[in-house]
Design an enzyme around this catalytic site. Structure first.
Site, PDB file in Angstrom:
ATOM      1  N   TYR A 144     -67.073  18.781  48.384  1.00  0.00           N
ATOM      2  CA  TYR A 144     -65.751  19.317  48.050  1.00  0.00           C
ATOM      3  C   TYR A 144     -65.911  20.299  46.899  1.00  0.00           C
ATOM      4  CZ  TYR A 144     -60.893  19.697  46.559  1.00  0.00           C
ATOM      5  OH  TYR A 144     -59.655  20.183  46.207  1.00  0.00           O
ATOM      6  N   ASP A 239     -72.368  23.288  42.083  1.00  0.00           N
ATOM      7  CA  ASP A 239     -71.031  22.839  41.701  1.00  0.00           C
ATOM      8  C   ASP A 239     -71.203  21.561  40.884  1.00  0.00           C
ATOM      9  OD1 ASP A 239     -68.512  21.834  41.432  1.00  0.00           O
ATOM     10  OD2 ASP A 239     -67.886  22.235  43.496  1.00  0.00           O
ATOM     11  N   LYS A 265     -63.523  19.418  35.006  1.00  0.00           N
ATOM     12  CA  LYS A 265     -63.277  18.017  34.638  1.00  0.00           C
ATOM     13  C   LYS A 265     -63.608  17.727  33.164  1.00  0.00           C
ATOM     14  CE  LYS A 265     -62.707  16.358  39.253  1.00  0.00           C
ATOM     15  NZ  LYS A 265     -63.278  17.030  40.410  1.00  0.00           N
TER      16      LYS A 265
HETATM   17  C1  LIG Z   1     -62.776  18.178  41.354  1.00  0.00           C
HETATM   18  C2  LIG Z   1     -63.781  19.082  41.948  1.00  0.00           C
HETATM   19  C3  LIG Z   1     -63.511  20.430  42.201  1.00  0.00           C
HETATM   20  C4  LIG Z   1     -62.147  21.026  42.032  1.00  0.00           C
HETATM   21  O1  LIG Z   1     -61.708  21.007  40.724  1.00  0.00           O
HETATM   22  P1  LIG Z   1     -60.128  21.113  40.445  1.00  0.00           P
HETATM   23  O2  LIG Z   1     -60.052  21.205  38.956  1.00  0.00           O
HETATM   24  O3  LIG Z   1     -59.508  19.886  41.010  1.00  0.00           O
HETATM   25  O4  LIG Z   1     -59.655  22.344  41.113  1.00  0.00           O
HETATM   26  C5  LIG Z   1     -64.536  21.240  42.646  1.00  0.00           C
HETATM   27  N1  LIG Z   1     -65.757  20.747  42.856  1.00  0.00           N
HETATM   28  C6  LIG Z   1     -66.063  19.452  42.643  1.00  0.00           C
HETATM   29  C7  LIG Z   1     -67.454  18.958  42.869  1.00  0.00           C
HETATM   30  C8  LIG Z   1     -65.070  18.569  42.208  1.00  0.00           C
HETATM   31  O5  LIG Z   1     -65.351  17.282  42.051  1.00  0.00           O
END
Ligand SMILES: *Cc1c(COP(=O)(O)O)cnc(C)c1O
Length: 425
Positions: A144, A239, A265
């Site tokens: 994701y 990511d 985060k």
């Molecule tokens: C949470 C998350 C996102 C998206 O971040 P948001 O601040 O919710 O837009 C992207 N990549 C990873 C791996 C995530 O866990």
């Protein structure tokens, strides 16, 4: 139980779509209605009925030092007293970016602060397309990377098929620019690059998959990604929105030398803040230096930046990672032992303090494996945990997160509740 939460959810549904502002909060995967949270402090949440829970979600990993951590709260309060948004440059942006670079000395030369992980990834991909003058992106099923159009693509039937949109409203032509491969499948990576390598702008990967439940990379998977992308002139994007500052001060990037890194985060200390960062050459394609456009009214927001600075400073000083890992080990061990006694199929991948309990006997290496978990069993387990005062992530495909505010006795309480819950399945 949870009478007020139920009442609030009924009310919420009359005005907020589905009663929520982000879908997983609806508890759709576990049935029943969500808990409405009234207050959080340290390792705990209180719901609208004044029930207290040990929090294993921690705002999806954001709250690594615990809710309302004093130096973060104070830094944010001090910032608020000086105005909540300038829409102009300020000194703390430099300090936070420097601190991020210091934590990723090999990978990060330049930083752009943004507002969400979604925005960070969207921008990273735009940079990659501009840098390579190519359109295709490789992602891995179950990864994701936010909810922007190009990555909301699910796997087609075979390895070399192009993605199909996994959300309505995503143009097929966009989804088609995304190639979806199984996580940990090096052969699929080689085959895809052999066929389309010169059209691929970037590979984006969670260096530890956390959004299909926790699925660690196999031994040479990430090295292979670095090797193949380099060979074909594509960018490698890590990511690290979850893994950044979650497993160590810094991230997993330092061992693999990706071109770009996305953070989010934890680095915002509980405020909307994220970053796209990486090597100077691709990063300097961003406006105002280059032709890749990105802008944000609230980018580098002074309150969020102050909270982020306080968070990273505290993490550096406290270095809570070994402690967090020990607590996670204890919980996972309790699950494995109980499942063993009961003869319940369980696979519990864990890396550092991140873990998931999959109710399946097979080792989970990718999204298809993760799908084998018995979600009905998980729902039962989940509500059992809630009734024991543990706020477990309301989906089997999310990681559990601990914070340094969790005391050893909280971990003990969770381990005991896990034991009782699995025993009762
Ligand atoms: C949470 C998350 C996102 C998206 O971040 P948001 O601040 O919710 O837009 C992207 N990549 C990873 C791996 C995530 O866990």
């Amino acid at each position: 139980m949870a009478i007020q939460s139920k009442r609030l959810f009924e009310k919420a549904k009359q005005i907020l779509v589905g009663g929520v502002n982000s879908p997983v909060r609806s508890f759709g995967a576990v049935g029943g209605h969500p808990l409405f949270i009234k207050k959080a402090a340290g390792a705990y949440l209180w719901d609208a009925d004044n029930q207290k829970y040990v929090d294993l979600v921690c705002s999806w990993g954001t709250i690594i030092l615990g809710h309302g951590y004093p130096t973060i709260a104070q830094a944010a309060a001090r910032a608020i007293a000086k105005g909540t948004s300038y829409g102009a440059c300020h000194q703390n942006e430099i300090l936070l970016a420097q601190m991020i670079r210091e934590a990723f000395p090999k990978t990060i030369e330049r930083v752009r602060l943004v507002n969400s992980g979604t925005e960070a990834v969207m921008t990273a991909l735009r940079i990659a397309r501009a840098a390579t003058k190519r359109d295709l992106t490789v992602k891995f099923a179950g990864g994701y990377h936010g909810h922007h159009d190009s990555l909301l693509a699910a796997a087609g039937s075979g390895v070399l098929t192009h993605g199909l949109p996994s959300s309505a409203g995503v143009p097929e032509s966009w989804a088609k620019t995304t190639l979806v491969l199984p996580y940990n499948d090096e052969k699929a990576v080689f085959q895809t690059f052999a066929k389309l390598g010169r059209k691929i702008a970037a590979v984006i990967v969670e260096p530890l998959a956390c959004n299909m439940g926790v699925v660690p990379p196999e031994k040479s998977f990430l090295e292979t990604l670095r090797c193949v992308t380099k060979k074909y002139g594509a960018l490698l994007i890590f990511d690290e929105v979850i893994t950044g500052f979650r497993l160590q001060w810094g991230g997993l990037s330092e061992s693999y030398d990706p071109d770009l890194v996305c953070l989010g985060k934890i680095i915002g200390g509980g405020f909307p803040l994220a970053a796209v960062a990486g090597k100077k050459a691709p990063m300097e394609l961003l406006a105002p230096l280059g032709k890749v456009y990105h802008a944000g009214t609230l980018s580098g927001n002074p309150v969020a930046v102050a909270a982020g600075l306080a968070t990273l400073a505290a993490l550096k000083k406290i270095n809570p990672y070994a402690r967090l890992e020990k607590m996670a080990q204890k919980i996972v061990r309790s699950a494995e032992e109980t499942a063993g006694q009961k003869g319940i199929a369980l696979t519990a991948p864990r890396q550092g303090s991140l873990f998931t309990l999959f109710f399946t006997a097979i080792p989970v290496k990718n999204y298809a494996d993760a799908q084998k978990t018995d979600t009905r069993l998980f729902s039962k387990f989940f509500w059992n945990m809630v009734n024991s005062g543990i706020y477990w992530p309301p989906s089997n495909f999310e990681a559990c997160f601990l914070s340094n505010a969790h005391a050893d006795k909280d971990a003990e309480k969770i381990a005991n509740a896990v034991h009782r819950a699995i025993k009762s399945l």
